[in-house]
Design an enzyme around this catalytic site. Structure first.
Site, PDB file in Angstrom:
ATOM      1  N   ASP A  99      49.989  32.193  23.444  1.00 13.96           N
ATOM      2  CA  ASP A  99      50.725  32.449  24.674  1.00 13.96           C
ATOM      3  C   ASP A  99      51.004  31.107  25.333  1.00 13.96           C
ATOM      4  O   ASP A  99      50.086  30.311  25.549  1.00 13.96           O
ATOM      5  CB  ASP A  99      49.884  33.318  25.615  1.00 13.96           C
ATOM      6  CG  ASP A  99      50.674  34.448  26.240  1.00 13.96           C
ATOM      7  OD1 ASP A  99      51.749  34.157  26.791  1.00 13.96           O
ATOM      8  OD2 ASP A  99      50.220  35.595  26.181  1.00 13.96           O
ATOM      9  N   ASP A 201      55.607  33.169  28.173  1.00 15.27           N
ATOM     10  CA  ASP A 201      55.422  34.030  29.333  1.00 15.27           C
ATOM     11  C   ASP A 201      56.611  33.912  30.284  1.00 15.27           C
ATOM     12  O   ASP A 201      57.115  32.817  30.541  1.00 15.27           O
ATOM     13  CB  ASP A 201      54.128  33.619  30.036  1.00 15.27           C
ATOM     14  CG  ASP A 201      53.737  34.536  31.174  1.00 15.27           C
ATOM     15  OD1 ASP A 201      53.587  35.744  30.931  1.00 15.27           O
ATOM     16  OD2 ASP A 201      53.579  34.035  32.306  1.00 15.27           O
ATOM     17  N   GLU A 264      59.093  36.527  26.512  1.00 25.49           N
ATOM     18  CA  GLU A 264      58.862  37.701  27.358  1.00 25.49           C
ATOM     19  C   GLU A 264      60.018  37.780  28.344  1.00 25.49           C
ATOM     20  O   GLU A 264      60.192  36.911  29.198  1.00 25.49           O
ATOM     21  CB  GLU A 264      57.546  37.590  28.119  1.00 25.49           C
ATOM     22  CG  GLU A 264      57.297  38.834  28.991  1.00 25.49           C
ATOM     23  CD  GLU A 264      56.210  38.651  30.035  1.00 25.49           C
ATOM     24  OE1 GLU A 264      55.601  39.667  30.416  1.00 25.49           O
ATOM     25  OE2 GLU A 264      55.988  37.518  30.482  1.00 25.49           O
ATOM     26  N   HIS A 325      49.668  44.136  27.331  1.00 24.42           N
ATOM     27  CA  HIS A 325      48.599  44.020  28.321  1.00 24.42           C
ATOM     28  C   HIS A 325      49.065  44.297  29.746  1.00 24.42           C
ATOM     29  O   HIS A 325      48.241  44.276  30.662  1.00 24.42           O
ATOM     30  CB  HIS A 325      47.991  42.624  28.252  1.00 24.42           C
ATOM     31  CG  HIS A 325      48.960  41.536  28.583  1.00 24.42           C
ATOM     32  ND1 HIS A 325      50.071  41.261  27.815  1.00 24.42           N
ATOM     33  CD2 HIS A 325      49.010  40.662  29.616  1.00 24.42           C
ATOM     34  CE1 HIS A 325      50.743  40.266  28.339  1.00 24.42           C
ATOM     35  NE2 HIS A 325      50.130  39.884  29.442  1.00 24.42           N
ATOM     36  N   ASP A 326      50.342  44.536  29.952  1.00 24.07           N
ATOM     37  CA  ASP A 326      50.889  44.753  31.293  1.00 24.07           C
ATOM     38  C   ASP A 326      51.369  46.172  31.540  1.00 24.07           C
ATOM     39  O   ASP A 326      51.876  46.467  32.631  1.00 24.07           O
ATOM     40  CB  ASP A 326      52.068  43.796  31.545  1.00 24.07           C
ATOM     41  CG  ASP A 326      51.624  42.367  31.770  1.00 24.07           C
ATOM     42  OD1 ASP A 326      50.498  42.161  32.256  1.00 24.07           O
ATOM     43  OD2 ASP A 326      52.404  41.446  31.453  1.00 24.07           O
TER      44      ASP A 326
END
Length: 524
Positions: A99, A201, A264, A325-326
């Protein structure tokens, strides 16, 4: 399939490192824990692991507030330990993705500490500083995605700084060439270490309006939504200049051979596909998140598949994401029976799939007691923001209570459900067996990896499509309803079914039955 890059052939598996495997009993997952479970992932049949942030961090947002971009937080291990993990993964044939968090740093990063020390510090312009409005308040109406104003007053220098997320996460100024150069060096550091690529990200947020204009009100805002939805993000996201940054990142990765850049990006499909760049000089894969928020209706999913395939430029490689994860876990979004159908959907669509840890055993969102909430988004907006702790609960390796084989200590979040890898391992009808079968089928059928997708249709609750490559044609039918249904098909053999007893059964020319929540892959 040899003419495809590994990231086109492969399947990506996301690991949330705090929750995968703890090796030292502190209740928090770590790099030695991940390394100990790599054989499991290789046997599962995935091709790459994407590890959420493991950099040194005060953990205000659990690693997304980076205090040092070129090291490992002691909670997770050491830099040497990461290199050992990467070597272990590569020996098993697994790629390793990191990430990359370039939009903001921690307020404890040395860059920001210098930036806030005085107005004439050389790094002052590395972040977004503005004078107050005439009334002394924030410079404009921009809102934080964690609630409240996105501007934080700094007493020492008498200006506000911008933070799209927490005040502890000041945004970097990507209009500054020195910032771009420093971040390029970060990429090169990890590429020199041997990583195989990056998930970037909030890529679409990197550039903000140069004039710092107010965002307009959102006429579609509904009470109860997160605070920042009150405004359209016209000047705080998806600015035209961001594409120059993406091209620069891609150029750096291209120097290192077959590496992958994944962005992302939560945008509509017409905006999303622009991040592939001009003739493919942008991100290799701007993440396609449509399935995360889709209504589980056959006609809507069919339209989504068709529209995405049409919108993709000729040079673009598609991808699909089922969980992360969100967002709430797929088994909690659509139910445990339909989660099996969703697995077949993800792994038979055209493009690279990304799995979220635990989805292969049907993990559901955990129940988090008020005194165990960690997510800052939930703590800052209680009752409004969908907290992210429920989808981040520890991986369930065995049935032991209360820790499910994740830790010898007290897990940082409570264990979600009683299902586990050990419980499902020998069960041919389990979710884990289904995923293993799907991944094996995908690996051995060129039509599922590089074939076209055709004849995407919906008939009531049933979604159907074909994957074609050369003389091979696979027919996929998904019953997204709770009642039995019939589907029209050519004759063929069932290669896979969520009702395992049907594997090897013949489909006839014409009408064939599907059980409720059944999905099939048929070689026709």
């Amino acid at each position: 399939m040899s003419e495809l890059a590994w990231w086109q052939r492969g399947v990506i598996y996301q690991i949330y490192p705090r929750s995968f495997q703890d090796s030292n009993g502190d209740g928090i997952g770590d790099l030695p824990g991940i390394s100990a479970r790599l054989e499991y992932l290789a046997a599962l049949g995935v091709d790459a692991v994407w590890i959420s942030p493991i950099y040194p961090s005060p953990m205000a947002d659990f690693g997304y507030d980076v205090a040092d971009y070129c090291n490992i937080d002691p909670i997770f291990g050491t830099l040497d330990g990461f290199k050992q993990l990467m070597g272990h993964a590569h020996r098993l044939g697994l790629k390793v993705l990191l990430d990359f968090v370039p939009n903001h740093s921690s307020d404890r990063h040395p860059w920001f500490e210098e930036s806030r020390s005085s107005r004439d510090n050389p790094k002052r312009d590395w972040y977004l500083w503005r004078d107050p409005a005439p009334d002394g308040g924030p410079p404009n109406n921009w809102l934080s995605r964690m609630g409240g104003s996105a501007w934080k007053w700094d007493e020492v220098t008498g200006q506000y700084y911008f933070h799209a997320f927490l005040p502890e996460q000041p945004d970097l100024n990507w209009r500054n060439p020195q910032v771009r150069g420093a971040m390029d060096e970060v990429l090169r550091f990890w590429l020199d270490c041997g990583v195989d690529g990056f998930r970037v990200d909030v890529l679409w947020l990197l550039i903000k309006d140069a004039q710092f204009r107010d965002n307009p009100p959102n006429p579609g805002y509904r009470p109860g939504e997160p605070d920042h939805h009150r405004l359209l993000q016209s000047y705080t996201e998806d600015q035209p200049e961001v594409h120059d940054i993406v091209r620069s990142m891609r150029a750096t990765l291209d120097e290192y051979g077959e590496r992958v850049l994944i962005g992302e990006i939560y945008l509509s499909v017409p905006q999303l596909v622009k991040y592939y760049g001009v003739n493919g000089d942008g991100a290799h894969m701007p993440f396609n998140f449509q399935l995360l928020n889709a209504r589980w209706k056959a006609d809507e999913i069919a339209g989504m598949i068709r529209d995405y395939d049409i919108a993709l430029p000729e040079y673009a490689w598609p991808n699909w994401v089922l969980g992360n994860h969100d967002n709430p876990r797929v088994a909690s979004r659509v139910g445990t029976a339909q989660a099996r159908v969703a697995a077949v959907l993800l792994l038979t669509l055209r493009g690279t799939p990304t799995l979220y840890y635990g989805d292969e055993i049907g993990m559901t969102d955990g129940e988090i007691p008020p005194d165990r909430i960690h997510d800052p988004a939930e703590l800052r907006q209680p009752g409004i923001c969908q907290g992210r702790d429920p989808e981040r609960t520890p991986m369930q390796w065995d049935g032991s209570l209360p820790n499910a084989g994740f830790t010898d200590g007290r897990p940082w979040l409570p264990i979600a459900t009683t299902t586990s890898v050990r419980e499902q391992d020998g069960d041919r009808s389990s979710m884990l067996s289904l995923y293993r079968h799907l991944l094996s089928l995908r690996r051995s059928n060129a039509a599922l990896v590089q074939g076209a997708i055709d004849n995407v249709e919906a008939y009531g609750d049933v979604l159907t499509y074909e994957r074609r490559y050369g003389n091979q044609c696979l027919f996929i039918a998904l019953n997204m309803g709770v009642e039995d249904a019939t589907v029209q098909s050519r004759s063929g053999v069932v290669l896979l079914s969520t009702v395992s007893a049907r594997i090897g059964e013949n489909f006839v020319q014409g009408a064939n039955s599907l059980a409720a929540s059944e999905a099939v892959v048929v070689a026709v």
